[in-house]
Enzyme design. Structure first.
Site, PDB file in Angstrom:
ATOM      1  CB  CYS A 235       4.934   5.858 -17.215  1.00  0.00           C
ATOM      2  SG  CYS A 235       5.376   5.444 -18.900  1.00  0.00           S
TER       3      CYS A 235
ATOM      4  CG  HIS B  32       7.433   6.511 -23.791  1.00  0.00           C
ATOM      5  ND1 HIS B  32       6.756   7.377 -24.608  1.00  0.00           N
ATOM      6  CD2 HIS B  32       6.555   6.143 -22.815  1.00  0.00           C
ATOM      7  CE1 HIS B  32       5.518   7.539 -24.141  1.00  0.00           C
ATOM      8  NE2 HIS B  32       5.375   6.795 -23.062  1.00  0.00           N
TER       9      HIS B  32
ATOM     10  CG  ASP C 163       8.155   2.347 -17.567  1.00  0.00           C
ATOM     11  OD1 ASP C 163       8.510   1.670 -18.562  1.00  0.00           O
ATOM     12  OD2 ASP C 163       7.447   3.362 -17.676  1.00  0.00           O
ATOM     13  CG  ASN C 164       5.269   0.499 -19.009  1.00  0.00           C
ATOM     14  OD1 ASN C 164       5.299   1.580 -18.449  1.00  0.00           O
ATOM     15  ND2 ASN C 164       5.370   0.382 -20.321  1.00  0.00           N
TER      16      ASN C 164
ATOM     17  CE  LYS D 220       7.882   8.609 -18.380  1.00  0.00           C
ATOM     18  NZ  LYS D 220       7.265   7.824 -19.461  1.00  0.00           N
TER      19      LYS D 220
ATOM     20  CG  HIS E  68       5.253  10.169 -15.991  1.00  0.00           C
ATOM     21  ND1 HIS E  68       4.924   9.249 -16.959  1.00  0.00           N
ATOM     22  CD2 HIS E  68       4.254  11.082 -15.985  1.00  0.00           C
ATOM     23  CE1 HIS E  68       3.784   9.586 -17.521  1.00  0.00           C
ATOM     24  NE2 HIS E  68       3.356  10.700 -16.945  1.00  0.00           N
TER      25      HIS E  68
ATOM     26  CG  ASP F 199       9.227   5.088 -20.506  1.00  0.00           C
ATOM     27  OD1 ASP F 199       8.353   4.226 -20.265  1.00  0.00           O
ATOM     28  OD2 ASP F 199       8.994   6.313 -20.530  1.00  0.00           O
ATOM     29  CG  ASP F 200       6.720   2.454 -22.791  1.00  0.00           C
ATOM     30  OD1 ASP F 200       6.533   2.458 -21.564  1.00  0.00           O
ATOM     31  OD2 ASP F 200       6.039   3.130 -23.582  1.00  0.00           O
TER      32      ASP F 200
ATOM     33  CB  SER G   4       5.479  10.469 -21.344  1.00  0.00           C
ATOM     34  OG  SER G   4       5.288   9.504 -20.358  1.00  0.00           O
TER      35      SER G   4
ATOM     36  NE  ARG H 168       8.316   5.894 -15.426  1.00  0.00           N
ATOM     37  CZ  ARG H 168       9.475   5.923 -16.084  1.00  0.00           C
ATOM     38  NH1 ARG H 168      10.474   6.643 -15.617  1.00  0.00           N
ATOM     39  NH2 ARG H 168       9.627   5.283 -17.207  1.00  0.00           N
TER      40      ARG H 168
ATOM     41  CE  LYS I 136       2.689   2.848 -22.073  1.00  0.00           C
ATOM     42  NZ  LYS I 136       3.556   3.947 -22.521  1.00  0.00           N
TER      43      LYS I 136
HETATM   44 MG    MG Z   1       6.581   3.309 -19.581  1.00  0.00          MG
END
Ligand code: MG
Length: 478
Positions: A90, A244, A296-297, A147, A149, A50-51, A172, A94, A317
């Protein structure tokens, strides 16, 4: 009529990912594998960070974050340089991964709210077919660890989206904030500041989740799932809560990295990857398992040193510059994927189509699926079929890449609160020559702008935007 399988073909397939090639030739699973079919179908593991930024791993050039396990995975597999996610935040990202479709089609993006929140009333529509749902008829066991989301209400949870098992946070780790002072809460995070639930299947098992031990516990859950699924084909979606913000690490990793707390969190993820690959080797599953590592980003740059780095890519992001949507991506499948650095285009949506085909099934034909089949690249047989990438922010198309050229029709800073700026002609960058998107060459290449405009027209001709699933809030009692 079924084709005859020659001994020579069997040997060739065995070295090149038997199931996918065999099925691509139209041969039935039963014919090829007989009763042993389920033991021979490839397994799939997607490790989704994540991130994490493009520049946060040793093998992607970070000078101080140590990632020996990911570096080894990259050296043994394919390290992709031009791999994209479906959105720069996110929830839509996803949705794109798990459905193989741009979020605009499923309605999992919005100009009102960028992601789902704890007061969101909706989630991934039931009509969407996730990877896990598509693999079910093929006899796959599946687990979502980490996660989610894509909707926290019961009907939207992983166990109602094709997964047999779920352990993780439904959204998150910075949501359900109950303590701490403003921004300082993120820079000196305490578990009790965020009342996020940890769930097993449909039940909350801990609240607030002890975020310090999440990476470790997700890893243990992932390993247990692999061990108990060893005798049948499986799909593991391991979606880490880290990195994240707010950042948390277990005691063993705290204060260890030269990069500070963010580096500690990445290095714990790296440890986790090592444990997963080691388990696959120990269980003698490595040569029958495709493992993907990506995120994811891009990095959440507004959190300064608590956010990651996009390396030489612009921004992070939340926006449609490269730093928001181009990610590290490593594909690993010993004996099938040969070590290589891949400069072709790929996207998380392509994992959908590629995995389904490898499992001997087809993506749905009653809807537009954006994912393309990357098997030629995996097997070293040819180039990626992808040459175009669409960059959406919410429900609006901001930019398009075609080959090495990228046109920005609209730009906007990630979280600056400024209004979108439209460009006509669009800004044009050559991402091969100028990966940092610094030098606008629009006036020198009107023909490329024309070609990209045609791609946009083609894209819009069959586009039916899905109903916005992110805008609706749970109604409160008056
Ligand atoms: Mg993310």
């Amino acid at each position: 009529m079924e084709k005859q399988v020659t001994r020579r073909e069997m040997i060739r397939w065995a070295g090149m990912g038997a199931a996918g090639l065999a099925f691509s030739r139209g041969l039935s699973a039963a014919k090829l594998f007989g009763a042993d079919r389920s033991a021979r179908m490839p397994n799939f593991v997607i490790i989704f960070c994540d991130d994490m930024g493009y520049g946060d791993l040793g093998c992607y050039g970070h000078p101080t974050i140590r990632t020996p396990n990911l570096d080894r995975m990259a050296a043994e597999g394919q390290r992709w340089t031009d791999f994209y996610v479906g959105a720069s935040v996110c929830t839509p990202s996803r949705a794109a991964l798990l459905t193989g479709r741009l979020p605009i089609r499923s309605g999992m993006c919005s100009d009102t709210r960028r992601v789902l929140f704890p007061d969101s009333a909706r989630g991934l529509p039931q009509s969407e077919i996730t990877i896990s749902e598509a693999l079910k008829p093929q006899g796959y066991a599946s687990a979502c660890v980490g996660k989610w989301h894509l909707g926290h209400l019961p009907q939207f949870l992983p166990t109602n989206n094709g997964f047999d098992y779920y352990f993780g946070l439904p959204y998150s780790n910075d949501m359900d904030r109950v303590g701490g002072q403003g921004r300082q809460a993120f820079l000196d995070p305490k578990v009790e500041y965020w009342n996020v639930p940890l769930m097993r299947n449909g039940q909350i098992v801990e609240r607030p989740a002890d975020q310090n031990t999440l990476t470790k516990r997700y890893t243990e859950e992932a390993i247990r799932f692999i061990e108990r699924s060893r005798n049948r084909p499986f799909f593991l979606y391991l979606a880490h809560t880290m990195v994240h913000v707010p950042l948390f690490v277990s005691d063993e990793f705290r204060g260890r990295s030269l990069r500070g707390l963010y580096g500690d969190a990445v290095e714990e993820i790296d440890w986790s990857v090592g444990r997963v690959l080691e388990t696959l080797r120990r269980e003698r599953l490595a040569e029958n398992t495709l493992v993907v590592f990506t995120s994811d980003n891009g990095p959440w740059l507004t959190f300064d040193q608590h956010g990651g780095s996009a390396g030489l890519l612009r921004e992070g992001k939340g926006c449609t510059f490269e730093g928001g949507m181009r990610e590290p991506c490593i594909l690993w499948w010993p004996g099938t994927i040969k070590p290589a650095v891949i400069h072709d285009l790929g996207a998380t949506m392509d994992l959908y189509t590629t995995i389904l085909r490898l499992a001997g099934t087809e993506p749905p034909t009653d809807r537009v699926v954006d994912g393309l089949d990357l098997r030629p690249v995996l097997f070293g047989r040819g180039p990626s079929p992808r040459d175009t990438m669409f960059y959406y922010r919410g429900a609006r198309l901001y930019a398009v890449r075609k080959g090495p050229y990228k046109a920005h029709f609209i730009t906007q800073s990630a979280y600056g609160g400024d209004k979108p700026v439209e460009h006509d002609p669009p800004l044009l960058y050559h991402l091969g020559h100028d990966p940092s998107e610094k030098y606008d060459i629009a006036k020198d290449h009107p023909e490329m702008i024309e070609a990209i405009r045609k791609e946009v027209e083609r894209h819009r001709s069959d586009l039916v935007p899905g109903e916005d699933q992110l805008a609706t809030r749970i109604e409160k009692d008056p």
